[in-house]
Design a protein around this motif. Structure first.
Motif, mmCIF file in Angstrom:
data_model
loop_
_atom_site.group_PDB
_atom_site.id
_atom_site.type_symbol
_atom_site.label_atom_id
_atom_site.label_comp_id
_atom_site.label_asym_id
_atom_site.label_seq_id
_atom_site.Cartn_x
_atom_site.Cartn_y
_atom_site.Cartn_z
ATOM 1 N N THR A 23 -12.082 19.346 -0.275
ATOM 2 C CA THR A 23 -11.243 19.307 0.916
ATOM 3 C C THR A 23 -10.488 18.415 1.231
ATOM 4 O OG1 THR A 23 -13.200 18.313 2.365
ATOM 5 C CG2 THR A 23 -13.416 20.384 1.836
ATOM 6 N N PHE A 24 -10.219 17.247 0.632
ATOM 7 C CA PHE A 24 -9.068 16.222 0.880
ATOM 8 C C PHE A 24 -7.972 16.670 0.639
ATOM 9 C CE2 PHE A 24 -12.772 13.804 1.727
ATOM 10 C CZ PHE A 24 -12.281 12.439 2.270
ATOM 11 N N ARG A 25 -7.142 16.273 1.351
ATOM 12 C CA ARG A 25 -5.564 16.376 0.967
ATOM 13 C C ARG A 25 -4.806 15.335 1.370
ATOM 14 N NH1 ARG A 25 -7.954 20.020 -0.468
ATOM 15 N NH2 ARG A 25 -7.667 22.402 0.110
ATOM 16 N N MET A 26 -5.129 14.198 1.774
ATOM 17 C CA MET A 26 -4.506 12.893 2.118
ATOM 18 C C MET A 26 -5.474 11.740 1.347
ATOM 19 S SD MET A 26 -3.035 13.522 5.726
ATOM 20 C CE MET A 26 -2.324 11.591 5.856
ATOM 21 N N ALA A 27 -4.714 10.727 1.083
ATOM 22 C CA ALA A 27 -5.540 9.654 0.486
ATOM 23 C C ALA A 27 -4.596 8.347 0.725
ATOM 24 C CB ALA A 27 -6.458 9.673 -0.895
ATOM 25 N N SER A 28 -5.101 6.958 0.623
ATOM 26 C CA SER A 28 -4.358 5.703 0.885
ATOM 27 C C SER A 28 -4.572 4.940 -0.440
ATOM 28 C CB SER A 28 -4.378 5.206 1.819
ATOM 29 O OG SER A 28 -5.690 4.729 2.223
ATOM 30 N N ILE A 29 -3.720 4.185 -0.945
ATOM 31 C CA ILE A 29 -3.909 3.165 -2.144
ATOM 32 C C ILE A 29 -3.446 1.594 -1.425
ATOM 33 C CG2 ILE A 29 -3.206 2.501 -4.419
ATOM 34 C CD1 ILE A 29 -2.853 5.287 -4.947
ATOM 35 N N SER A 30 -4.226 0.778 -1.659
ATOM 36 C CA SER A 30 -4.008 -0.614 -1.310
ATOM 37 C C SER A 30 -3.889 -1.532 -2.438
ATOM 38 C CB SER A 30 -5.065 -1.209 -0.230
ATOM 39 O OG SER A 30 -6.448 -1.091 -1.137
ATOM 40 N N GLY A 31 -3.302 -2.982 -2.111
ATOM 41 C CA GLY A 31 -3.407 -3.893 -3.420
ATOM 42 C C GLY A 31 -2.227 -3.702 -4.250
ATOM 43 N N LEU A 32 -0.993 -3.057 -3.450
ATOM 44 C CA LEU A 32 0.044 -2.941 -4.578
ATOM 45 C C LEU A 32 1.209 -4.199 -4.147
ATOM 46 C CD1 LEU A 32 1.038 0.794 -3.320
ATOM 47 C CD2 LEU A 32 -0.227 -0.254 -5.302
ATOM 48 N N LEU A 33 2.029 -4.411 -5.246
ATOM 49 C CA LEU A 33 3.089 -5.517 -4.925
ATOM 50 C C LEU A 33 4.259 -5.066 -4.616
ATOM 51 C CD1 LEU A 33 2.394 -6.839 -8.624
ATOM 52 C CD2 LEU A 33 1.391 -7.598 -6.603
ATOM 53 N N PRO A 34 4.948 -6.085 -3.782
ATOM 54 C CA PRO A 34 6.255 -5.450 -3.072
ATOM 55 C C PRO A 34 7.386 -5.656 -4.330
ATOM 56 C CG PRO A 34 5.680 -7.768 -2.487
ATOM 57 C CD PRO A 34 4.426 -7.278 -3.362
ATOM 58 N N ASN A 35 8.308 -4.661 -3.909
ATOM 59 C CA ASN A 35 9.461 -4.544 -4.656
ATOM 60 C C ASN A 35 9.228 -4.231 -5.955
ATOM 61 O OD1 ASN A 35 12.033 -4.466 -5.192
ATOM 62 N ND2 ASN A 35 12.450 -6.751 -5.319
ATOM 63 N N ARG A 36 8.334 -3.474 -6.499
ATOM 64 C CA ARG A 36 7.924 -3.036 -7.687
ATOM 65 C C ARG A 36 7.599 -1.580 -7.523
ATOM 66 N NH1 ARG A 36 5.435 -7.014 -10.774
ATOM 67 N NH2 ARG A 36 5.745 -5.657 -12.570
ATOM 68 N N GLU A 37 7.949 -1.029 -8.956
ATOM 69 C CA GLU A 37 8.161 0.540 -9.092
ATOM 70 C C GLU A 37 6.702 1.043 -9.631
ATOM 71 O OE1 GLU A 37 11.588 3.648 -10.847
ATOM 72 O OE2 GLU A 37 11.052 1.892 -11.899
ATOM 73 N N TYR A 38 6.034 1.915 -9.126
ATOM 74 C CA TYR A 38 4.784 2.576 -9.205
ATOM 75 C C TYR A 38 5.054 3.901 -9.650
ATOM 76 C CZ TYR A 38 2.456 -1.725 -7.864
ATOM 77 O OH TYR A 38 1.837 -3.045 -7.611
ATOM 78 N N LEU A 39 4.195 4.543 -10.537
ATOM 79 C CA LEU A 39 3.994 6.041 -10.626
ATOM 80 C C LEU A 39 2.514 6.482 -9.837
ATOM 81 C CD1 LEU A 39 5.059 8.667 -12.229
ATOM 82 C CD2 LEU A 39 3.694 7.981 -14.166
ATOM 83 N N PHE A 40 2.457 7.181 -8.992
ATOM 84 C CA PHE A 40 1.608 7.731 -8.222
ATOM 85 C C PHE A 40 1.165 9.241 -8.876
ATOM 86 C CE2 PHE A 40 3.468 4.619 -5.287
ATOM 87 C CZ PHE A 40 2.391 3.832 -5.204
ATOM 88 N N GLY A 43 0.744 -1.326 0.075
ATOM 89 C CA GLY A 43 -0.171 -0.195 0.023
ATOM 90 C C GLY A 43 0.849 1.362 -0.023
ATOM 91 N N ALA A 44 0.175 2.401 -0.111
ATOM 92 C CA ALA A 44 0.772 3.835 -0.251
ATOM 93 C C ALA A 44 -0.077 4.665 0.246
ATOM 94 C CB ALA A 44 1.353 3.974 -1.631
ATOM 95 N N SER A 45 0.437 5.906 0.919
ATOM 96 C CA SER A 45 -0.702 7.038 1.461
ATOM 97 C C SER A 45 0.353 8.233 0.869
ATOM 98 C CB SER A 45 -0.437 6.991 2.928
ATOM 99 O OG SER A 45 0.938 7.081 3.425
ATOM 100 N N LEU A 46 -0.551 9.061 0.348
ATOM 101 C CA LEU A 46 -0.084 10.290 -0.623
ATOM 102 C C LEU A 46 -0.745 11.427 0.317
ATOM 103 C CD1 LEU A 46 -0.422 7.722 -2.654
ATOM 104 C CD2 LEU A 46 -0.507 9.611 -3.989
ATOM 105 N N HIS A 47 -0.142 12.569 0.076
ATOM 106 C CA HIS A 47 -0.374 13.992 0.870
ATOM 107 C C HIS A 47 0.192 14.943 -0.368
ATOM 108 C CE1 HIS A 47 0.519 17.349 3.784
ATOM 109 N NE2 HIS A 47 -0.646 17.238 3.479
ATOM 110 N N TRP A 48 -1.054 15.668 -0.483
ATOM 111 C CA TRP A 48 -0.708 16.726 -1.676
ATOM 112 C C TRP A 48 -1.224 18.261 -0.880
ATOM 113 C CZ3 TRP A 48 -4.280 13.086 -1.700
ATOM 114 C CH2 TRP A 48 -5.738 13.329 -1.923
ATOM 115 N N CYS A 49 -0.801 19.155 -1.848
ATOM 116 C CA CYS A 49 -1.395 20.450 -1.613
ATOM 117 C C CYS A 49 -2.324 21.111 -2.864
ATOM 118 C CB CYS A 49 -0.259 21.664 -1.462
ATOM 119 S SG CYS A 49 0.961 21.067 -0.025
#
Length: 280
Positions: free
Chosen positions: A168-185, A131-137
């Motif tokens: 109003t959101f500035r944070m969100a998360s993503i699940s279901g990713l694979l280990p040791n792989r490269e992603y573009l978020f 998984g991954a969690s993202l924070h943006w402006c």
């Protein structure tokens, strides 16, 4: 012979016509009015006619200011309203329009509703094995919703799109990713006109980020637990063998006090109970 004065006046009156006799200064005399010609007397003005007929007196003043009616007022500048306590990066941030309406503060400048939003600024990306969690402006634009997009590099360029998030959101998360792989978020902003642009993930303050997930850590944990259990079993086995061997040694040879009490002879230790039975 002298001419009488009366005859002189008659001659002069004859030569010079009436109304044109010169005076002693050389100017003609005014024509006398006839007695039967009477001018009618005009009535005295009164009321509005008097005010209209009254001559106006105009005073010209070179120092007169026609712009401000000769009134000089000192204008005191009013204080500027404070800026709203609005943050582009705060999660669940109240819209600035509501803050301005409540406290009469100033909002930062934004693009209009007829312009597509600018790209959000992706601050941080925290990744785990799956998984991954993202924070943006937020951008300086009118935004109706946000959306997370991610792509597994080398997976036929398939782009996975997350659900729509509130403005109003500035944070969100993503699940279901694979280990040791490269992603573009990427984080994409939407309004009624269109969507914000994306990039390749190499910009420092862009809307996208290229990240690799860590490798699987469960195998290392199992190895560590197995080694710990092996060490515990080995220590317990050594201690058990030591105590068992010591107890067996004492049971075969006796203790030092028992040997001294029984005495030592040629045949070994004496048996007190056997001697008492022989005497009987």
């Amino acid at each position: 012979m002298s001419i009488p004065a009366s005859l002189f006046l008659v001659v002069v009156w004859t030569v010079y016509p009436r109304g044109s006799s010169p005076t002693s200064m050389g100017h003609p005399l005014p024509t006398p009015l006839k007695e039967n010609h009477v001018f009618p007397s005009a009535p005295a003005p009164h009321g509005e006619e008097a005010s209209m007929s009254t001559p106006l007196k105009v005073y010209l003043d070179d120092d007169y200011d026609y712009d401000d009616d000769n009134v000089q007022t000192e204008r005191v500048p009013s204080p500027m309203p404070p800026r709203c306590n609005y943050s582009h990066c705060h999660h669940l941030q109240v819209p600035c329009a509501e803050l301005s309406k409540a406290s009469r503060c100033l909002c930062p400048g934004i693009t209009g509703p007829l312009v597509a939003p600018e790209a959000p600024r992706l601050q941080t990306v925290h990744v785990s094995e799956a998984g991954a969690s993202l924070h943006w402006c937020a951008p300086s634009s009118i935004v109706e919703a946000y959306q997370l997009q991610y792509q597994l590099i080398g997976d036929n360029d398939d782009v996975h799109v997350g659900p729509a998030l509130g403005s109003t959101f500035r944070m969100a998360s993503i699940s279901g990713l694979l280990p040791n792989r490269e992603y573009l978020f990427c984080v994409v902003a939407f309004n009624l006109v269109g969507a914000s642009p994306t990039d390749d993930g190499f910009q420092e303050r862009g809307p996208c980020r290229l990240v690799r997930t860590p490798s699987r850590q469960t195998s290392y944990a199992y190895v560590a637990v197995g080694v710990a259990c092996t060490l515990i079993v080995a220590v317990v086995s050594v201690l058990a063998w030591y105590f068992c061997h010591r107890r067996r040694k004492y049971s075969h040879h006796g203790s030092l006090h028992n040997i001294l009490d029984g005495g030592l002879g040629i045949t070994g230790a004496a048996n007190s109970s056997f001697q008492s039975e022989e005497q009987l």
